[in-house]
Every structure is written in structure tokens, then in C-alpha cells.
Design a protein around this motif. Structure first.
Motif, PDB file in Angstrom:
ATOM      1  N   ILE B 193      87.441  65.743  -3.130  1.00  0.00           N
ATOM      2  CA  ILE B 193      87.717  64.425  -2.534  1.00  0.00           C
ATOM      3  C   ILE B 193      87.469  63.279  -3.528  1.00  0.00           C
ATOM      4  O   ILE B 193      88.318  62.399  -3.678  1.00  0.00           O
ATOM      5  N   LEU B 197      90.375  60.619  -4.619  1.00  0.00           N
ATOM      6  CA  LEU B 197      90.226  59.187  -4.337  1.00  0.00           C
ATOM      7  C   LEU B 197      90.377  58.325  -5.588  1.00  0.00           C
ATOM      8  O   LEU B 197      90.560  57.114  -5.502  1.00  0.00           O
ATOM      9  N   VAL B 206      95.450  56.183   1.874  1.00  0.00           N
ATOM     10  CA  VAL B 206      94.555  57.239   2.354  1.00  0.00           C
ATOM     11  C   VAL B 206      94.389  57.067   3.864  1.00  0.00           C
ATOM     12  O   VAL B 206      94.139  55.959   4.340  1.00  0.00           O
ATOM     13  N   PRO B 208      92.030  58.685   6.651  1.00  0.00           N
ATOM     14  CA  PRO B 208      90.968  59.614   7.036  1.00  0.00           C
ATOM     15  C   PRO B 208      91.049  59.885   8.536  1.00  0.00           C
ATOM     16  O   PRO B 208      91.241  58.960   9.311  1.00  0.00           O
ATOM     17  N   ILE B 218      84.884  57.147   2.403  1.00  0.00           N
ATOM     18  CA  ILE B 218      86.174  56.982   1.731  1.00  0.00           C
ATOM     19  C   ILE B 218      86.427  55.516   1.398  1.00  0.00           C
ATOM     20  O   ILE B 218      86.817  55.180   0.275  1.00  0.00           O
ATOM     21  N   THR B 222      87.071  54.308  -3.055  1.00  0.00           N
ATOM     22  CA  THR B 222      88.419  54.370  -3.601  1.00  0.00           C
ATOM     23  C   THR B 222      89.018  52.981  -3.728  1.00  0.00           C
ATOM     24  O   THR B 222      88.637  52.067  -2.991  1.00  0.00           O
ATOM     25  N   VAL B 226      93.014  52.113   2.432  1.00  0.00           N
ATOM     26  CA  VAL B 226      92.618  53.084   3.458  1.00  0.00           C
ATOM     27  C   VAL B 226      93.086  52.561   4.815  1.00  0.00           C
ATOM     28  O   VAL B 226      92.816  51.415   5.167  1.00  0.00           O
TER      29      VAL B 226
END
Lengths: 448, 448
Positions: B193, B197, B206, B208, B218, B222, B226
Motif C-alpha cells: 500500500i 500510494l 484513490v 478506500p 490513506i 498520499t 482520495v
């Protein structure tokens, strides 16, 4: 509006609180604030230009000492013909745009007496970081007020005096309006950018207005979304069926009308079968504008075979095809066909604006479908990538992001939406597939 | 599609290349791929459920050893009544949604023979990181193919066997379609992961799908955008004019119909003048469902004055008003009026979904304008915040972001747009304000 020496966190928190009030103001209240800003700036012309002259004096000295570029000094100058007037006119232009707040973009009847509405609203708090141009302060303050967003403005140190003078005037003007104090925060203290970039709790969007290095630094140092582009590596694919005179005109305009712009041409991809038929005409036209060509072997050979002494040719390196020259230098590469051109652009480009020159519609449509860029053009200069040229009335910036806003960004890019649901006491437990459960209607309603 | 033990960078690069092909496929080609996935999964039911049984066996053992929660074991079970059928039906549901690719959302004639078009297109490469539920693989693969996005799927280790089995089937199914190999990458290697990222060069978004801790990790690790939410701290403001029975029904549904959901109620704000008139009815209704109330001093006093022995009352701490309980615990706070309720929600909430219960339209509209949340409700349960309930046909997730997509996100959240400009060789130098320059037409055209 406050001109603050408060800590970045206090300034950002104040902006957030103010944003919640600003978001509920009527269009008239926001437009009245723009009128107030315009009129106060017009009345304070002499004071502001005197402050700007002090910035200019220091900058000219720094330039003479080799510490500052002449182009930066030029960008500082608010007294340059038309600049002041353009700044004032820009505020009125923004005022007369349609209100971006409160537009209903979806309406659905979920059930009798239960209606869902999607309504545009401001994002919240913008952080705008800019370099030399002091007129950007007025421009951005106007955009923020119009869109109902609070803004934190951080200017460059070269324009400090101008910045403070303009800020004071805007601040005093807004004090007489419904726009809450704190909605526009002006940060003049130095070295606070890292602190501001850490305030993702309060700041919703960063908009850098400056050179690539500034943008790249910001993108690499914050979790807050950044709207903008670090690079503008635009390419044109010259296909064999293109009209030679048309190709020359578009390529010359793309490369030479403003070489330092992000939407200027940096890489020319030439179909192999066009090397002898089209490239010489194009190269000759570029040469008359003083463009140096960095050619791969095949394109260089093609040009050396043509009787033209004015060409400035050099051998291209791999790095040239990943370089944003921002000057009268153009990388030239030979490709066998459309698919290699597309792959080259998707791999080496910056996803900003790319163009195909061709007489064949099918080639053009394939190019525009497959190239992964904000702008994909057929037979038009890459320099059309611009909010004013697109008819947006204003431009917040040009984005190469893959979410939210892409390409030239107008006021729309400063908006998000919220869902409003108006019911009569409905509970979710009553809906579903089982016996005795209600079904949703999901009936699309007109957007009045 | 490939089930890869390749390095994360290679997988991501392959996904990026594939995305450029996938983006140009017709709607029919993408829908045919969904049919193929559906039919192959249906045919492989026994093998997949056998693999799932092996995951379950290990998970039950781990749960018996106290290393895994029972609820996680339950989420793993593909054999649970209706789950397998729902998974297959979900693929067909996605197939029949309108094609989100290629919708024209703006058309402007810049000049004669120079037309600008804004067209929806896929974002590019999605990274989906999920925990236990193995059926998410099929769901997400279907959404990615439908929307023309490539996807990298990273599943949790508890569902490895199920994941591999489903992946093999989907992979073989896609091999017979036009969807390029590499468009769906399944990463089974562990601990990748952090590497994934870091791949912002290839990955555009991304998503999640899991617990708060996963999402928060996360978001903090990154630079890739997200889409999702870490917290769902929803509040209801109970205004004095609300109907008591309606208020009780909405609050009970919001709190108890699925306490672990992100759209469940966590904080109840009660107008001071409603403490004696409304709160007792609401508290009694909550008590019959086993809800513990953590009250501030005023609301506790009001409830202690009412003759009801079934209430479970505790003293609220400041932390309770910043807590997502995800259980049958509710924080209760007294506020003098609407503006304090709004300030509390904007300061303490998670900008997910908040509601006002009132008979007065003006109070409701003010609340919905001023509360800075993805969903602002009037007299309806917060649990309506859901893509299926909103009529989106599918849900990618619920976003508390302030840009791109907000609230329940359907296929639209997986799309961005590009600008296509079709010309006849126009150069920008010909346009402007000066003499002999052409003016832009900026004529809005119908969206055919």
C-alpha cells in the motif's frame, strides 16, 4: 477583510468562520461588495501607484544587481499602459457574470413529500499564493467574493508595498458591506507558506499563481487539493493530409505568439510520410520567427535535403522531448503514424493541450478520443487554451488535474454542491424491498 | 486483466497504458465486458464459494483466538443468503446505467468554423483499497469498466483466497473482450500500500473502502486525491416547532436503523425552549431502542424532571461532541437557537449529513444554506444519505471532500471531462481588441 499579522492558523480559522457567513449572502450583497471594491480602488489610484513605485524602485535596483529578472520587474509595474484600467474593468467584468451560487443541478422526488435537490455552493476557503503581479490581488478578491468563497492571499515579497496599499483599500471598502470581516485575509508576513500549506483543516483549495517551481513546491508540500498546473508541455501532431499553409500558420502561432505561456507548443510530432511534403514549409515559417529546431535524425535529414539556409537546426536529445522550453526552441520528432503520436503525447506530455493537424476527420476524432489531455484540438492553435478565449469571462487558472476542474477554469471551478433533502418526517426503515415496505419513486423533476 | 505479482510501479504503469485504450472503447464494448464478467462468475459459483470457505475457515479460527472480530467474519461470507445473487445482480445493474462516457456538457461556437465542446471522459486509473468484503471486487471491476477507468484493486489479507478465485474468473472473462489486458490490476502481494500510494504519476484517484482508520491512513499518506470520508459525525438540530412524534421517528431512525453506518446520528442538538416540550418524547423513544444518552447539564436536568425510569443517562464530556460512536450512544447538547446549532455543526461535525427538525420553513432554509455539509436535511432521517436511496443506481462511496464529488458518489464521480476544439486552421494572433482583429463569437450551442 483584514490585513493580518496574525498567525497563519488564526488567519485560516477566521477565514473559515467568515466563509460560513459569506456562503449565505445574496447575489446582490456580493455584487455590492464588488462595486465597493471597484470604487474605492478607483478613488485611491494615486496612493496605490505611489506604493507601487516604491516596489518598482527596489526591484529595479535588485535587477541592476542581477538579483531579479527584468521580466519580473515588468510584471510588477501597475503604471504600465492599460494595466490599472484593466484591473478595475476586471472587477466589473466579474460582477456582471451569472451568479454561480445556488444553481440547482439535480432535482429528484424520492417519495411523495421527500425531495432531493443538488445546489451549487462555494467550496469554502481558498489559499491563493502568487508572485509578482500586484493586480492579481484585486482580481482574486473579486472572484472570491463573487463565488462566495473566503480567501487567504499570500503575495510575493517584491510587491509588498503595492499589496499592502491595495489591501488597505479593499479592506476599508468591504467594511461597509455585508461581506464579513475575515472573509479576505491578507498575509504579509514572510515564510509562512509551509505553515499555511499544513492547514488542511481550514483551507479547502490552494491556487498557486506563479512559475512552475512555485507550483511544484506547493503540490509536493500539502495535503490540500491544488488547482493549477506545474507544466505545460503541449504537442502538435502533423499528419500527412494537413494543408501546408494551414499547418504553418497554426504551428507558428502555437509556438511564437507568446513562447513563455503554458499553452505554447513545445514538441512537434511529424508523420514520417509528411517529412518531405509538409515539414519544410513549416520549418521555413518557424525560421522567419527565429525558432530553433531540435530535430531527431529523420526530421533533420529531411530538412537538410531541402534548399533553405535560414533554418537553425540542432540534434534533439531524449530530454528535449520532456522539456518545456518556454522560449523559441522547438523539439521535432518523427513518428510513423497516429498511434505512435498518441502514445508519445500520453507518455511525454503534461496533459495540458495537444493538437492534431489533419484533413481527415477520422484521424482527428481518434486523436481527440485517445489523447489524455485537458484540451484536444483539431486544426487550431494550442494557444486557444484560455478561459477568456473559451468564453468563461474570467480565468482562475488552467488545471491539469484529473479531478474537479480540468483545462481553463472559470468561476465554476470555485464551486462545489450540497444535497438538500426536504421531507415530512420520513424514516429510512420504511423503505425497501420487503413486504409492507415503500418503494422509492426516484422521479426526476425539472430544474426550474 | 491481470492478477499480478509484478511490482506496484509496473502494475500501475500497465494500468495507465491500458486506461488510454479503455477510454476509447464504445459503450457496447464496455457493456459486453460486463456481460462476460457476469456470466463467467455465475458459471464459477462453486469454485469461488469453495475458495471463500477456506478464507472463512481461517477467519473463524482467528476470531476464536480473539484476533479478528466476528463482524469481519460475517462480512467475509459470500455464501450468506442473497449475497452471491446480489453481487451478480449488481453487475447487471451497473451495465444498464446510462453511459457516463462522452456526454457533451458544453458547446460554444468561438468563431465560424471553430467549435468548443466539453465532453465527459474517464479519470484514468483508480486505486481501490478495500478490506474484508470479497464481493467488492466484482462491484468495483464493473464500475471501472462501465466508466472506462482502469483500476488497481488491493484487497485485505483475510479475503485472499476469495479474491484470487474471483480475480481469475474476471481475468479470463475479460480476455475474450475488447477491454485491454492490464485495465484491471489485482494486487495480492502484501505490504504494497505505501508503494502504491506513492505512484501519483500513474494513479489518478484513490478510493478506500473500509474502516475510518484505513481511510485516515490513506489520506495522510498520499498526494493522490482520495475520494471518501474518514468520519461521519452527523447531527440533528431539534427546533422548538417540530412535531414531537415526527421528531421521535426521524431521530430513532437516524440513530438506530444501522448504528455503525457513517450516516447515522451521533449528536443531537436541542433548542433550549424544546427541552421540556420535545426532548422527553424523543428520549423515551430512543430508550425503547436501548440508546444511551450522554447529556449536557441542561438536557440532563430536563430529562430528570420527566417521569421516565427507562432512560439511560450519562454526563457528556467535550470529547463526546467530537465522537463518532457508531453504536447506541448519542451525545445531547442544548443550544439557545439556530445560529448556535449551525456554528456547533460547522465546527464539530464532519461535513457529512446534518438535519434540522422544524415546522418553520424559514428556519429550515437558513439551516440548509448555512450548514457546510454534503447533505443538509429538513425533517428527514440522516440515513437517506446513500447513493441507492438518492437514485444513483450505484454508489462508489460517500465523499466529504470539498472538491470534485461530495456526498453519495455515483458513476459521475469517476468521470472528468476534456475540451475538444475543432477548427479550420485558426491562429490566436488573429483575435483581439485591436484594429483588424477578429472578435470571438462565444455563441452557446445546443447540447444535441
Amino acid at each position: 477583510m483584514s490585513l493580518t499579522n496574525a498567525s497563519p492558523a488564526d488567519a485560516a480559522q477566521a477565514a473559515k468562520s467568515a466563509s460560513h457567513v459569506l456562503a449565505t449572502l445574496s447575489a446582490d450583497a456580493r455584487n455590492d461588495a464588488l462595486t465597493a471594491i471597484h470604487d474605492s480602488l478607483a478613488a485611491a489610484r494615486d496612493d496605490i501607484l505611489a506604493a507601487n513605485a516604491r516596489d518598482l524602485e527596489l526591484a529595479r535596483q535588485a535587477a541592476a544587481d542581477g538579483k531579479l529578472s527584468q521580466s519580473l520587474v515588468a510584471r510588477l509595474d501597475l503604471g504600465k499602459t492599460g494595466k490599472w484600467e484593466d484591473m478595475l474593468k476586471g472587477i466589473l467584468d466579474v460582477r456582471q457574470l451569472d451568479d454561480p451560487v445556488g444553481q440547482v443541478t439535480l432535482r429528484t422526488r424520492l417519495d411523495d413529500g421527500l425531495e432531493l435537490e443538488r445546489v451549487t455552493c462555494p467550496i469554502g476557503v481558498l489559499l491563493i499564493i502568487f508572485e509578482a503581479r500586484p493586480e492579481v490581488i484585486a482580481n482574486i478578491a473579486a472572484l472570491a467574493v463573487k463565488s462566495g468563497n473566503a480567501a487567504i492571499l499570500k503575495g510575493g515579497k517584491e510587491s509588498t508595498e503595492s499589496f499592502v496599499a491595495i489591501s488597505r483599500v479593499i479592506s476599508a471598502a468591504l467594511d461597509k458591506t455585508q461581506v464579513p470581516n475575515g472573509a479576505i485575509q491578507l498575509v504579509t508576513t514572510r515564510d509562512v507558506i509551509p505553515d499555511l500549506l499544513a492547514l488542511d483543516r481550514y483551507i479547502d483549495l490552494v491556487i498557486p499563481r506563479g512559475a512552475n517551481e512555485l507550483v511544484r513546491y506547493i503540490k509536493n508540500n500539502t495535503r490540500i487539493p491544488v488547482l493549477g498546473h506545474a507544466d505545460g508541455l503541449c504537442s502538435i501532431y502533423l499528419e500527412q493530409s494537413a494543408d501546408p499553409a494551414m499547418a504553418a500558420e497554426v504551428i507558428v502561432d502555437s509556438k511564437t505568439s507568446y513562447p513563455a505561456a503554458c499553452n505554447s507548443l513545445e514538441t512537434l510530432l511529424v508523420q514520417k510520410s509528411a517529412l518531405a511534403t509538409l515539414l519544410p514549409t513549416v520549418a521555413t515559417a518557424l525560421a522567419t520567427k527565429g525558432v530553433e529546431l531540435r530535430c531527431d535524425a529523420q526530421s533533420k535529414a529531411a530538412l537538410q535535403n531541402t534548399p533553405n539556409n535560414n533554418l537553425t537546426l540542432a540534434d534533439a536529445t531524449d530530454a528535449d522531448f520532456a522539456t518545456e522550453f518556454l522560449s523559441l526552441t522547438l523539439a521535432v520528432k518523427t513518428v510513423p503514424s497516429l498511434s505512435e503520436a498518441i502514445t508519445h503525447i500520453n507518455t511525454h506530455g503534461s496533459h495540458h493541450t495537444d493538437c492534431i493537424l489533419t484533413a481527415e476527420r477520422a484521424q482527428a476524432e481518434q486523436f481527440m478520443a485517445a489523447v489524455d489531455s485537458a484540451g484536444v484540438y483539431w486544426n487550431a492553435s494550442t494557444r486557444f487554451a484560455d478561459g477568456m478565449r473559451y468564453g468563461f469571462g474570467t480565468e482562475v487558472g488552467i488545471s491539469t488535474n484529473k479531478i474537479h476542474s480540468r483545462g481553463p477554469v472559470g468561476l465554476e471551478g470555485l464551486m462545489i454542491y450540497k444535497y438538500k433533502l426536504r421531507g415530512q418526517g420520513q424514516a429510512t426503515a420504511g423503505y425497501g424491498e420487503g413486504e409492507g415496505k415503500k418503494r422509492f419513486l426516484h422521479q426526476s423533476l425539472p430544474l426550474e
